[in-house]
Design an enzyme around this catalytic site. Sequence first.
Site, short mmCIF file in Angstrom:
data_model
loop_
_atom_site.label_atom_id
_atom_site.label_comp_id
_atom_site.label_asym_id
_atom_site.label_seq_id
_atom_site.Cartn_x
_atom_site.Cartn_y
_atom_site.Cartn_z
CB CYS A 125 9.93 -36.49 -85.76
SG CYS A 125 10.45 -37.83 -84.69
CB CYS B 83 16.38 -37.44 -81.47
SG CYS B 83 15.56 -36.16 -80.51
CG ASP C 107 2.46 -29.58 -80.19
OD1 ASP C 107 1.33 -29.46 -79.69
OD2 ASP C 107 3.40 -30.14 -79.62
NE ARG D 214 3.64 -24.98 -70.05
CZ ARG D 214 4.19 -25.05 -71.26
NH1 ARG D 214 3.98 -26.10 -72.02
NH2 ARG D 214 4.95 -24.09 -71.70
CE1 TYR D 215 0.02 -29.63 -67.46
CE2 TYR D 215 2.24 -30.29 -68.07
CZ TYR D 215 0.92 -30.06 -68.42
OH TYR D 215 0.52 -30.27 -69.70
NE ARG E 19 2.07 -33.12 -63.73
CZ ARG E 19 0.97 -32.84 -64.42
NH1 ARG E 19 0.78 -33.36 -65.59
NH2 ARG E 19 0.06 -32.03 -63.92
CB CYS F 225 10.54 -32.26 -83.56
SG CYS F 225 11.11 -32.13 -81.86
NE ARG G 210 10.37 -29.85 -75.64
CZ ARG G 210 9.85 -31.02 -75.25
NH1 ARG G 210 10.51 -32.14 -75.45
NH2 ARG G 210 8.68 -31.03 -74.65
CE LYS H 94 1.94 -33.49 -72.40
NZ LYS H 94 2.72 -32.57 -71.55
CG ASP I 1 1.19 -29.66 -74.97
OD1 ASP I 1 0.81 -28.86 -74.08
OD2 ASP I 1 2.21 -30.36 -74.86
#
Length: 441
Positions: free
Chosen positions: A149, A145, A330, A132-133, A136, A152, A154, A374, A367
Site C-alpha cells: 500500500c 505483504c 499516518d 509500547r502499551y 500489549r 504504509c 511501516r 492510538k 496514531d
Amino acid sequence: MSMIASNPVASVDAEFWREIPGYSAIAANEFSDPAWQERNCLIRADQVTELLAGLVHDEFVTDLADGLSHSTMSMRVTPYLIALINWESPRGDPIRRQFLPLRSEMTASHPLLRLDSLNEHADEIAGGLVHRYPDRALFLATDRCPVYCRFCTRSYSVGVDTPVVLKDRNAPIADRWRAAIDAIRATPSIVDVVVSGGDCFRLKPDQLLELGGELINIGRLRRIRFASKGLSVLPMKIINDDAWTDALIRLSDLGRSRGIEVSLHTHINHPREVTEFVVAAARRLFSNGVMVRNQSVLLRGVNDDFAAMSSLVKLLSDHHIHPYYTYVCDLVSGVEDMRTTVRRACDLEKCIRGLTAGYNTPTFVVDAPGGGGKRDAHSYEAYDREIGLAVYSAPSVRPGELFLYPDPLHSLSPAMASDWAIADRAREMVQTVLRRAKESL
Ligand SMILES: *Cc1c(COP(=O)(O)O)cnc(C)c1O
Ligand code: SF4
C-alpha cells in the site's frame, strides 16, 4: 457533509476480470487459485501497459513509473485488485489510489513528517518486537505483504527497497523469532500480542502454526491477533488455500480450548473491496469461529466521504468483519495527497455513530506521531484548524508528554501552507498550539 448513502451493495459481475485484456482468457478456477494470483502479481509499471493494452493511456503509465521512483513503497498488486479498478477512469478510482502511485498527485510532505513516524524503533525490546502499551506487544513477524500500500506506516521496514528508502529488514528468521518470543515470555505485563509486519499471509502454514503454537504455549497470553490484509486483496487464499486457512482455524480452536482469543485483524478500506470473494472468505472464517476485525485507514479520495465510509461499515458488519478502527492516515512520505484532517475524521465519526450497532461502529483514531499510541480523534487537548495542528496526550502510555498531529498542507490556506515551510514560523505555530493544550490540561 452529505448524508446520502450510495448503493450499499458492492456487487461485481461474475468473471469481472475478463474485461481486462490480459485476463480475458482466464477461467474462474484459475482466477480463484491463490497461487496463480501470487505468481501473477504486478510489480512494474510496464506490466500495466502489457496487461491493459488499449485500455490505459501512455501518460498514465509514465505517471505511474515516475510515481514509483518517488515512493517509499514498491509496487505489488494482485490481478484480483487490478481487475477491480475501473480502468475507464483510473485516476479517481479508490482502489487504484491505494496501490498505484502517480507522480502527478504527489505533493510536498508536511515538515513534521519523519520516516518512522510512530517511532517504533524507540519501543523495540527485541528485533521487530515493539512494546509500547503496558499489556500489549506488536511483533513484526515478517516484512513482506501480499500487496504493498502506498500509505504504509511501516514503510521504513515493509516491502523491498525503493529508490527513496533502503529498508530495515524484519525477515521471518528463526533466531529473530526466538528472541522475540523469549522477550514476550520474560515480560509478565504482556498478555496480548499482535502478530503483524508485514502480513501474516506471507507466512507459510507451518510458520503460522509454529509461531501461534509458541505464543499460546507461553500460557500467560489472553489474546493473540494475526494481522493480514489478505482478506481484502487476496480473498481466494482464505477460500482455497486449505493449508493456510486450516492453520489459522486450528490456532483459533487451540486458543479457545485454552481460554485465549485468537483473532484475525484485516484492512479493508472501500465498500467496493467487499466482493463476493471477500464475502465467501469471511463466511468461511465466521463458520469456523474465527473472530475477524477490520482496521481501515481514512484516505482522501478513497473513503473520506460519508457514502463510502457508511457503506463500508454496514457491509463489514453484515459479514461479521467487525469494524474496529478507522485510522487517520499516518505521516508517510509521498502520500500527503491522501491524508485528511482531524476535523474530517471527527465529522465522519459523528455522522456514522448511530447508523448501526455501537459495537460495529469503528473508533476513529490518530496514531500519535512520536509514539503516543492510538488516540480517539476527538480527544485532542487543543486543535487549531487554521494552523492545522492537533495536540494529544496519552496518560496511560507516555504520561506528561504531548503529541502533535498536523493536518495535510492541502487542507490549509495557501498562506498557512507556505508558513509551515519556514522553520521559525513553523516552530512558533507549534508553540502556540502546545501552549493552548497545556492550558487546557
Ligand atoms: C496498534 C498497536 C497495538 C494494539 O493496540 P490496540 O489499540 O489494542 O489495537 C499494540 N502495539 C503497538 C505498537 C501498536 O501500534
Ligand atoms: S498490507 Fe499493511 S503492512 Fe503491508 S503494505 Fe499494506 S499497510 Fe503496510
